[in-house]
Write an enzyme that holds these catalytic residues in place. Structure first.
Site, PDB file in Angstrom:
ATOM      1  N   HIS A  59       5.733  -6.891  26.513  1.00  0.00           N
ATOM      2  CA  HIS A  59       4.704  -7.684  25.823  1.00  0.00           C
ATOM      3  C   HIS A  59       4.899  -9.197  25.905  1.00  0.00           C
ATOM      4  O   HIS A  59       4.516  -9.928  24.981  1.00  0.00           O
ATOM      5  CB  HIS A  59       4.582  -7.248  24.352  1.00  0.00           C
ATOM      6  CG  HIS A  59       3.190  -7.426  23.816  1.00  0.00           C
ATOM      7  ND1 HIS A  59       2.844  -7.124  22.512  1.00  0.00           N
ATOM      8  CD2 HIS A  59       2.051  -7.874  24.403  1.00  0.00           C
ATOM      9  CE1 HIS A  59       1.559  -7.375  22.323  1.00  0.00           C
ATOM     10  NE2 HIS A  59       1.055  -7.833  23.470  1.00  0.00           N
ATOM     11  N   CYS A  67       3.747  -9.960  17.653  1.00  0.00           N
ATOM     12  CA  CYS A  67       4.543  -9.340  18.714  1.00  0.00           C
ATOM     13  C   CYS A  67       5.041 -10.290  19.794  1.00  0.00           C
ATOM     14  O   CYS A  67       6.242 -10.519  19.943  1.00  0.00           O
ATOM     15  CB  CYS A  67       3.738  -8.210  19.357  1.00  0.00           C
ATOM     16  SG  CYS A  67       3.285  -6.895  18.203  1.00  0.00           S
TER      17      CYS A  67
END
Length: 473
Positions: free
Chosen positions: A120, A70
């Site tokens: 993120h 991610c």
């Protein structure tokens, strides 16, 4: 090389843009692998809106997540840099303020900028309470150039989800969060339809947990009827079908939202002059090779969907390009299409002319894949290891610190079931791929050191047990 003319208008010393700058909308799903779409040939998953758009888009069938996990993938998309350059090669570490990003570049070019959903890339620099930053607001100076802001660092509780606005005020997303997030995107588009805008809509699904899509979508899939890839071991097939049914339910729910977004662009009268890009940060193994989720060098992990729809600039005909194209290449390619000078900080390749059909592939294209530090579910105790590799149109070639590890002829072996490392029949191929890998590593200034060396260089500490090595690794 990055500053070469692209086939779009360009004059030395200045940018020449069309009379009206194209809008840019990037739709980023989390952990959506390349094969889980109807237009990719999957007869089980229902993605009618994406399938329809693919008929009038450029479809890249070998789109690669350079580091398939991610935070690194997202930071690479925003900067056009490899993880060892921008420093986010480990989840939940922060992208530095010094980074020059997509939104900062387009904001300087007069674009309104907006970000909605999962972020993120603002984690803690070092281990405090594990994942502590995931529930905190992202400060204004850490939003990397985005002004309109409806985001949260990360959550995978899609039905009880909150976000922070531009003023750090917390709000709840009602219901399944991808739906109201898309509504917010529609509002942004309508509000900015008379001015050029850049919008990133970042959904959390279809990332696990798999069984949390709205019930109506879960009812569409019977695990017993789903076809599995032949590289899923027999012992894991029941579990794979169950998870795959939930994964597909998420995909179909997101496809509904994607249809709403396209309708909004059409209603606002801006679809023709909008670059609409759909992709993902990385794929999901879903038990292929007996593995789960990401960080792995196999296609189910590294290959992602990639559609680019831009009628005014790329036409309305479907064109399929099998050229390896990395998330590191997204920023320079967008800059090439919109005639904005590519900064020297960018390491990716500008493929604008290729996407526009003004240039043909050379056949020598390759995307670098890297895991400098295996971590979390893929840590050393779980069998993870440092590796580097390349994905070409036909081959996958990967080395670990001990030497050559994997070689697949993907044309003959699309499910990567036969490792050809050391095969006499492929000795010349392996040598050529080794040379290409060394070239890509040199371009990326990647010396392929141990994980510990990079953690020390960036003054990072491992989370939990990630640093514990198994004897012999």
């Amino acid at each position: 090389m990055l500053l070469l003319a692209t086939g779009f208008a360009w004059k030395k010393g200045q940018n020449t843009a069309p009379s009206r700058k194209p809008n840019i909308v990037i739709v980023l799903a989390d952990q959506w692998n390349a094969q889980s779409l109807g237009y990719a040939g999957n007869a089980d998953v229902k993605t009618p809106n994406l399938d329809r758009l693919a008929q009038s888009s450029v479809v890249l069938t070998t789109a690669v997540s350079s580091m398939p996990v991610c935070s690194p993938a997202r930071a690479s998309l925003l900067t056009g840099q490899y993880p060892l350059t921008h420093g986010v090669f480990y989840n939940d570490r922060p992208l530095r303020n010094e980074a020059l990003t997509l939104a900062e570049i387009y904001k300087d070019a007069g674009y309104a900028t907006g970000y909605i959903g999962k972020w993120h890339i603002n984690g803690q620099a070092n281990y405090e309470k594990q994942f502590a930053a995931r529930n905190r607001a992202v400060p204004r100076d850490r939003r990397q150039g985005f002004d309109y802001w409806k985001a949260r660092e990360v959550t995978h509780d899609y039905n009880s989800s909150f976000y922070f606005d531009e003023n750090d005020v917390r709000h709840e997303w009602p219901g399944y969060d991808a739906f109201p997030q898309t509504d917010s995107a529609v509002s942004f588009i309508d509000r900015n339809k008379t001015n050029p805008f850049l919008l990133v809509l970042s959904w959390g699904p279809p990332h696990d947990p798999y069984q949390t899509a709205p019930e109506a979508y879960r009812k569409m899939y019977d695990p017993a009827t789903l076809k599995l890839r032949p590289n899923v071991p027999d012992s894991l097939q029941a579990r794979a079908r169950k998870d795959l049914a939930g994964y597909y339910a998420h995909c179909t729910a997101l496809d509904k939202s994607f249809g709403d977004l396209v309708a909004a662009l059409q209603k606002a009268g801006v679809e023709e002059n909008t670059i609409l890009l759909f992709t993902s940060d990385h794929g999901d193994m879903l038990y292929s090779q007996g593995k789960v989720r990401k960080q792995k060098p196999w296609d189910e992990s590294i290959l992602v969907p990639f559609l680019m729809h831009y009628p005014a600039g790329l036409g309305k005909s479907k064109r399929i390009l099998p050229v390896p194209f990395s998330n590191v290449d997204i920023l320079p390619t967008l800059l090439g299409i919109t005639n904005i000078r590519i900064p020297e900080t960018v390491e990716g390749t500008n493929y604008a002319a290729l996407l526009a059909g003004k240039q043909k592939p050379t056949g020598e294209e390759a995307s670098l894949i890297q895991v400098p530090v295996p971590f979390h579910e893929n840590n050393f105790l779980n069998g993870g290891k440092e590796y580097r590799g390349i994905r070409t149109k036909q081959y996958t070639y990967v080395r670990d610190l001990k030497g050559p590890w994997l070689l697949y002829d993907n044309a003959k072996d699309p499910y990567q079931q036969t490792n050809l490392i050391g095969s006499p029949a492929y000795a010349a191929v392996q040598a050529k791929l080794e040379k290409k890998l060394r070239q890509k590593l040199a371009e990326a200034k990647d010396r392929f050191l141990t994980a510990d060396a990079y953690m020390k260089q960036w003054n990072y500490r491992y989370d939990g047990k990630d640093s514990l090595r198994v004897s012999g690794l």
